[in-house]
Structure formats: structure tokens, C-alpha cells
Write a protein that holds these residues in place. Structure first.
Motif, mmCIF file in Angstrom:
data_model
loop_
_atom_site.group_PDB
_atom_site.id
_atom_site.type_symbol
_atom_site.label_atom_id
_atom_site.label_comp_id
_atom_site.label_asym_id
_atom_site.label_seq_id
_atom_site.Cartn_x
_atom_site.Cartn_y
_atom_site.Cartn_z
ATOM 1 N N LYS A 116 -8.677 2.323 -4.173
ATOM 2 C CA LYS A 116 -7.904 3.473 -4.665
ATOM 3 C C LYS A 116 -6.835 3.883 -3.664
ATOM 4 O O LYS A 116 -5.700 4.209 -4.041
ATOM 5 C CB LYS A 116 -8.850 4.650 -4.945
ATOM 6 C CG LYS A 116 -8.171 5.844 -5.589
ATOM 7 C CD LYS A 116 -9.174 6.934 -5.937
ATOM 8 C CE LYS A 116 -8.493 8.123 -6.609
ATOM 9 N NZ LYS A 116 -9.482 9.188 -6.942
ATOM 10 N N LYS A 117 -7.171 3.870 -2.366
ATOM 11 C CA LYS A 117 -6.178 4.196 -1.332
ATOM 12 C C LYS A 117 -5.011 3.209 -1.372
ATOM 13 O O LYS A 117 -3.849 3.591 -1.198
ATOM 14 C CB LYS A 117 -6.827 4.187 0.055
ATOM 15 C CG LYS A 117 -7.703 5.390 0.361
ATOM 16 C CD LYS A 117 -8.293 5.293 1.755
ATOM 17 C CE LYS A 117 -9.214 6.460 2.071
ATOM 18 N NZ LYS A 117 -8.473 7.745 2.147
ATOM 19 N N ASN A 159 -2.849 3.912 -4.330
ATOM 20 C CA ASN A 159 -2.112 5.157 -4.093
ATOM 21 C C ASN A 159 -1.141 5.051 -2.925
ATOM 22 O O ASN A 159 -0.535 6.049 -2.519
ATOM 23 C CB ASN A 159 -3.084 6.314 -3.839
ATOM 24 C CG ASN A 159 -3.860 6.714 -5.068
ATOM 25 O OD1 ASN A 159 -3.451 6.422 -6.191
ATOM 26 N ND2 ASN A 159 -4.994 7.375 -4.876
ATOM 27 N N LYS A 160 -1.027 3.831 -2.355
ATOM 28 C CA LYS A 160 -0.132 3.555 -1.224
ATOM 29 C C LYS A 160 -0.502 4.352 0.033
ATOM 30 O O LYS A 160 0.361 4.657 0.871
ATOM 31 C CB LYS A 160 1.330 3.817 -1.622
ATOM 32 C CG LYS A 160 1.797 2.999 -2.822
ATOM 33 C CD LYS A 160 3.282 3.184 -3.082
ATOM 34 C CE LYS A 160 3.723 2.457 -4.352
ATOM 35 N NZ LYS A 160 3.372 1.039 -4.367
ATOM 36 N N GLU A 161 -1.782 4.673 0.178
ATOM 37 C CA GLU A 161 -2.252 5.353 1.389
ATOM 38 C C GLU A 161 -2.579 4.357 2.494
ATOM 39 O O GLU A 161 -2.564 4.695 3.674
ATOM 40 C CB GLU A 161 -3.476 6.207 1.061
ATOM 41 C CG GLU A 161 -3.201 7.333 0.075
ATOM 42 C CD GLU A 161 -4.479 8.042 -0.347
ATOM 43 O OE1 GLU A 161 -5.322 8.315 0.524
ATOM 44 O OE2 GLU A 161 -4.637 8.308 -1.556
#
Length: 324
Positions: free
Chosen positions: A281-282, A285-287
């Protein structure tokens, strides 16, 4: 639903230490109870694959453990997965029900008997069978040709920095070895706000392409005074590589009295099914980033080229794309 049958497919078989892999036809059995059979889409070459290939391991053998794919069939008792699910393979399982998995204190699953392939995965094959505990369901939005790096390499560095070392804001971090794992430690340390991230490597090419670090050197310049280091240093040292020869360790008692800490990290503090979806998910989300670690994309027929590139220190991660 029809009963799964034996599949004949291509696999890269290692017949001896350091010998070129041979792509040949193999038979992949149907999944047994609590197993799933996966059509491998992408698999990347990890340093531990290379180390095992160069050693006197069990041969013949099919290496590979960083992989993403699609569930082709499921064995009796499997309820978590269904045909068509996108999955990530992992070399350490999480059955969710054994004493270790439910303890909240360990990520070492006690499921079943050992599997004598490679890291319970053997992904250098068009199809492979794994225990259902050794796969993590993915969002169909995650690109399979990139997300395979979270099976091991990138997750290793992120977990070592966040879960094991708990790198703090303003700290100095020294990283010995600027491969995918080391640069993932750098990424994680930067996200935690480390003020100095010093990369150490004896490969000039790795030093030139060491994104994420603030300083790159061939030798340590901190006089042993780093808040966190990965391989050696003062304060907390985290080991996350695979030793080639000597497995035993010794240390002077006085070093421990001075406050030095040595920590190991099996799968770097992550529980696969519980934690890896959050990393996916990160990424979506481009985290966190994964793409820059991929220096080569190769077809399955060129798998020996991937081994040679890593052996010569000319790549980060080679992603091997299986025939569609």
C-alpha cells in the motif's frame, strides 16, 4: 472445479555449484492440502540465490524466492486464496494459527515440515507450488513486475531500519554494502529523518549509484561512532546478510559492557501476511519506492546473464520475466 493435474513447464535447473543454469522441462505436481500452485509472472535474483548457487548446496536445485505471480490452483483446505489471486511469495511463512504466529512476539512460523527446494519457493520456474503460508495476497493494482522485490530485498532494508534498529530522527547511520538491501536501509533511514546516511562499499560502481545516502566512502569515517550501523559500528549493529562460509560468531565481553548491541533479523521483523500488504500500500501511495532498485529487466532465457551481472557487481536487482 476440475481436479488440478501435473503441469509440465520450463525451469532453470542448477546442476552443480557455479555451473550455468539449464532451462529444461520439469513436472510440477498439483498442490497438496494447504498448498497453492502459482504461475510465476516475475522473479528477481537475490544475493542469497547467488551465494547458494556458488556453494556446495543440494543439487540439482531450482533457486529463486523473490517472486510475484497468479494462483493457478489451490489444494484441499485452502480458504485464503482462490484461482486468479495475485500473490507475493515469501521464504518465511505465516500460518496465523500456530503458537509463534499468535504470540505477537515472533515472526517465526512453526508450520509443517521443511521443504527441500530453495527457501520454500523455487521461483525460477514457470510454475511453482508453495505452502499457503508462504504467499501473501496482493492488490491487483500492484505491478507484478516490480512488487516482487518486496519478497525479500527491499523489505529487508526497510524492516531492518524500522522494525529492528528503530532508526531515530537526527541519527547517523552507516551502511556496509550498497546493494538493494543496503540502499533500502538508506531509504528507510531517510524517511525516519536520519541526518547522516553513510554508505560504505568496495565496488566503485555501487558507490557512484548509491541513491539515498548522504555520503559514500570506501572506508568508515566515523571512528566507530555511529548511532546505527549495518554490519559493524558502535551503538546498535544489525546483521541482515547471508554468510558465505563461517556461521559461528564470537565477541569480546567488554564490547557488550560498553553498551554495544548486536541484533539479528529473520525476515527483518515483518510478519508476512500481517505486514507486507501495508508495504504494498505504501508503494502504491508513493510513500516508498521500488522502481529505482531494478537495473535490468531480462527474459527467462537470459537468467544466466542475471547471475553473471550480480557476480560481477554490475547490477542492483535483475527482474526476470517469465513467458506469458
Amino acid at each position: 472445479m476440475s481436479t488440478p493435474q501435473v503441469i509440465t513447464c520450463k525451469a532453470a535447473v542448477a546442476w552443480g555449484a557455479g555451473e550455468a543454469l539449464v532451462i529444461e522441462e520439469v513436472e510440477v505436481s498439483p498442490p497438496q492440502p494447504m498448498e497453492i500452485r502459482i504461475k510465476v509472472v516475475s522473479t528477481s535474483l537475490c544475493r542469497s540465490d547467488l551465494s547458494a548457487w556458488e556453494s556446495h548446496a543440494i543439487f540439482p536445485r531450482i533457486f529463486g524466492h523473490e517472486a510475484s505471480g497468479i494462483v493457478e490452483s489451490v489444494g484441499q483446505g485452502v480458504t485464503e486464496f482462490k484461482e486468479g489471486d495475485h500473490v507475493l511469495t515469501v521464504f518465511i511463512g505465516e500460518c496465523i494459527s500456530c503458537r509463534q504466529c499468535t504470540s505477537g512476539k515472533s515472526n517465526t512460523c512453526l508450520k509443517g515440515e521443511p521443504v527441500y527446494d530453495y527457501c520454500a519457493v523455487s521461483s525460477f520456474s514457470e510454475y511453482t507450488v508453495v505452502h499457503s503460508g508462504c504467499a501473501v495476497k496482493l492488490s491487483p493494482l500492484a505491478p507484478l513486475e516490480k512488487i516482487c522485490l518486496l519478497s525479500c530485498g527491499v523489505a529487508a532494508g526497510l524492516g531492518a531500519a524500522w522494525n529492528v534498529a528503530d532508526v531515530s530522527k537526527g541519527s547517523t547511520v552507516v551502511i556496509f554494502g550498497l546493494g538493494t538491501v543496503g540502499l533500502s536501509v538508506a531509504q528507510a533511514s531517510k524517511l525516519r529523518g536520519a541526518s547522516r546516511i553513510i554508505g560504505v562499499d568496495n565496488n566503485p560502481q555501487k558507490c557512484e549509484n548509491a541513491f539515498g545516502v548522504t555520503e559514500v566512502v570506501i572506508k568508515c569515517i566515523t571512528d566507530g561512532r555511529a548511532d546505527f550501523s549495518f554490519e559493524c559500528g558502535w551503538g546498535l549493529t544489525v546483521t541482515l546478510g547471508v554468510p558465505k562460509v563461517k556461521l559461528e560468531m564470537s565477541a569480546r565481553y567488554g564490547l557488550l559492557l560498553m553498551g554495544r548491541t548486536l541484533k539479528g533479523s529473520l525476515f527483518w521483523g515483518w510478519k508476512p501476511k500481517s505486514d507486507l500488504p501495508s508495504l504494498v500500500k505504501k508503494y502504491l501511495n508513493k510513500e516508498i519506492q521500488i522502481d529505482d532498485y531494478i537495473t535490468h529487466n531480462l527474459p527467462f532465457d537470459d537468467i544466466n546473464k542475471a547471475f553473471n551481472l550480480m557476480k560481477e557487481g554490475k547490477c542492483q536487482r535483475c527482474v526476470i520475466h517469465m513467458p506469458r
